[in-house]
Design a protein around this motif. Structure first.
Motif, PDB file in Angstrom:
ATOM      1  N   THR A  30       0.836  -1.199   0.000  1.00 48.00           N
ATOM      2  CA  THR A  30       0.000   0.000   0.000  1.00 48.00           C
ATOM      3  C   THR A  30       0.870   1.248   0.000  1.00 48.00           C
ATOM      4  N   LYS A  31       0.453   2.241  -0.789  1.00 55.59           N
ATOM      5  CA  LYS A  31       1.099   3.554  -0.768  1.00 55.59           C
ATOM      6  C   LYS A  31       0.396   4.400   0.286  1.00 55.59           C
ATOM      7  N   LEU A  32       1.092   4.668   1.370  1.00 51.79           N
ATOM      8  CA  LEU A  32       0.514   5.455   2.451  1.00 51.79           C
ATOM      9  C   LEU A  32       0.133   6.856   1.975  1.00 51.79           C
ATOM     10  N   GLU A  33       0.904   7.398   1.020  1.00 48.56           N
ATOM     11  CA  GLU A  33       0.587   8.732   0.503  1.00 48.56           C
ATOM     12  C   GLU A  33      -0.825   8.791  -0.085  1.00 48.56           C
ATOM     13  N   ASP A  34      -1.271   7.705  -0.730  1.00 47.38           N
ATOM     14  CA  ASP A  34      -2.615   7.682  -1.309  1.00 47.38           C
ATOM     15  C   ASP A  34      -3.676   7.807  -0.217  1.00 47.38           C
ATOM     16  N   ILE A  35      -3.476   7.101   0.875  1.00 52.05           N
ATOM     17  CA  ILE A  35      -4.410   7.183   2.006  1.00 52.05           C
ATOM     18  C   ILE A  35      -4.422   8.603   2.561  1.00 52.05           C
ATOM     19  N   LEU A  36      -3.253   9.189   2.746  1.00 48.36           N
ATOM     20  CA  LEU A  36      -3.168  10.532   3.319  1.00 48.36           C
ATOM     21  C   LEU A  36      -3.791  11.587   2.412  1.00 48.36           C
ATOM     22  N   MET A  37      -3.603  11.468   1.103  1.00 50.17           N
ATOM     23  CA  MET A  37      -4.202  12.443   0.181  1.00 50.17           C
ATOM     24  C   MET A  37      -5.728  12.316   0.168  1.00 50.17           C
ATOM     25  N   GLU A  38      -6.212  11.090   0.267  1.00 47.89           N
ATOM     26  CA  GLU A  38      -7.658  10.884   0.351  1.00 47.89           C
ATOM     27  C   GLU A  38      -8.209  11.525   1.626  1.00 47.89           C
ATOM     28  N   LEU A  58       4.275  15.791   2.883  1.00 48.23           N
ATOM     29  CA  LEU A  58       4.801  14.478   2.505  1.00 48.23           C
ATOM     30  C   LEU A  58       6.229  14.653   2.022  1.00 48.23           C
ATOM     31  N   PRO A  59       7.035  13.605   2.112  1.00 51.38           N
ATOM     32  CA  PRO A  59       8.424  13.729   1.658  1.00 51.38           C
ATOM     33  C   PRO A  59       8.495  13.889   0.143  1.00 51.38           C
ATOM     34  N   LYS A  60       9.588  14.491  -0.315  1.00 48.64           N
ATOM     35  CA  LYS A  60       9.782  14.671  -1.754  1.00 48.64           C
ATOM     36  C   LYS A  60       9.955  13.333  -2.464  1.00 48.64           C
ATOM     37  N   GLU A  61      10.676  12.424  -1.828  1.00 49.49           N
ATOM     38  CA  GLU A  61      10.852  11.083  -2.383  1.00 49.49           C
ATOM     39  C   GLU A  61       9.691  10.205  -1.909  1.00 49.49           C
ATOM     40  N   PRO A  62       9.145   9.359  -2.773  1.00 53.18           N
ATOM     41  CA  PRO A  62       8.018   8.504  -2.356  1.00 53.18           C
ATOM     42  C   PRO A  62       8.396   7.608  -1.173  1.00 53.18           C
ATOM     43  N   LEU A  63       7.435   7.414  -0.312  1.00 54.87           N
ATOM     44  CA  LEU A  63       7.618   6.480   0.803  1.00 54.87           C
ATOM     45  C   LEU A  63       7.614   5.059   0.248  1.00 54.87           C
ATOM     46  N   PRO A  64       8.295   4.134   0.913  1.00 57.08           N
ATOM     47  CA  PRO A  64       8.251   2.746   0.440  1.00 57.08           C
ATOM     48  C   PRO A  64       6.843   2.170   0.599  1.00 57.08           C
ATOM     49  N   LEU A  65       6.526   1.194  -0.237  1.00 54.76           N
ATOM     50  CA  LEU A  65       5.255   0.482  -0.069  1.00 54.76           C
ATOM     51  C   LEU A  65       5.267  -0.215   1.283  1.00 54.76           C
ATOM     52  N   LEU A  66       4.116  -0.203   1.937  1.00 48.14           N
ATOM     53  CA  LEU A  66       3.979  -0.858   3.232  1.00 48.14           C
ATOM     54  C   LEU A  66       2.969  -1.983   3.131  1.00 48.14           C
ATOM     55  N   PRO A 177       6.263  -0.132  10.659  1.00 44.54           N
ATOM     56  CA  PRO A 177       7.534  -0.671  10.170  1.00 44.54           C
ATOM     57  C   PRO A 177       7.492  -0.891   8.665  1.00 44.54           C
ATOM     58  N   ILE A 178       8.642  -0.677   8.042  1.00 51.32           N
ATOM     59  CA  ILE A 178       8.750  -0.920   6.606  1.00 51.32           C
ATOM     60  C   ILE A 178       8.822  -2.418   6.350  1.00 51.32           C
TER      61      ILE A 178
END
Length: 187
Positions: A30-38, A58-66, A177-178
């Motif tokens: 899951t991309k956490l950024e997608d949840i946060l933008m929603e 959000l960070p400039k570099e994408p967060l790792p998939l979780l 955790p990643i």
């Protein structure tokens, strides 16, 4: 009123499932950024209506998939943001997400009513609300943080709250955790 009733019923069902060991998690990359933008889109209007500034960083570099159960993590973060808005009369609610070592950290900070230091150890217990929350005249069951803590722990993460006291705002910190160990089936 309907939304509050539905939330209460959902929380009671989740508590029953958690305590009986029947809750199911559907972990997926899951991309956490997608949840946060929603969630940003969901809460912008509520914040605006109260005259609050709602910021997401959000960070400039994408967060790792979780490996997450996306709907459950969305519910936890949504509850924390909703509480921040409900318990803040003026000022700012800010949400940040960043990678720190082998964890992704989501922080929700507000300029709201804060939490009395003696209430901090009890805030994640069933039916608990801080003294200031009762004075704020906000409807709440005191179940959302209890359920949220159990959901985060099932993801091998943590959730905590920090506050300098009454009228000094709150800071909720969620770590995920990643890399996760293999979870037992049905957990």
């Amino acid at each position: 009123a309907n939304a509050r009733l539905m939330s209460l019923v959902e929380n009671l069902l989740n508590i029953s499932r958690i305590e009986s060991g029947r809750i199911q998690y559907q972990f997926a990359p899951t991309k956490l950024e997608d949840i946060l933008m929603e969630l940003r889109d969901t809460f912008l209007l509520a914040a605006h209506e109260k005259g609050l500034k709602l910021g997401f960083t959000l960070p400039k570099e994408p967060l790792p998939l979780l490996a997450l159960d996306g709907p459950k993590i969305r519910e936890v973060i949504s509850n924390v943001i909703d509480n921040a808005i409900k318990y803040t009369e003026k000022g700012v609610v800010s949400v940040t997400a960043e990678q720190q070592g082998r964890e992704v950290v989501v922080t929700v900070v507000d300029t709201g009513i804060g939490v009395d230091p003696e209430d901090l150890p009890h805030l994640f217990q069933k039916f608990e609300r801080g003294k200031a929350a009762f004075q704020a005249n906000v409807s709440s069951t005191g179940l959302g943080l209890y359920v949220g803590k159990r959901f985060i722990e099932a993801h091998e993460g943590t959730i905590r709250v920090e506050s300098a006291g009454n009228q000094k705002g709150s800071r909720f910190v969620i770590t995920l955790p990643i890399e996760q160990r293999v979870l037992e089936k049905g957990r």
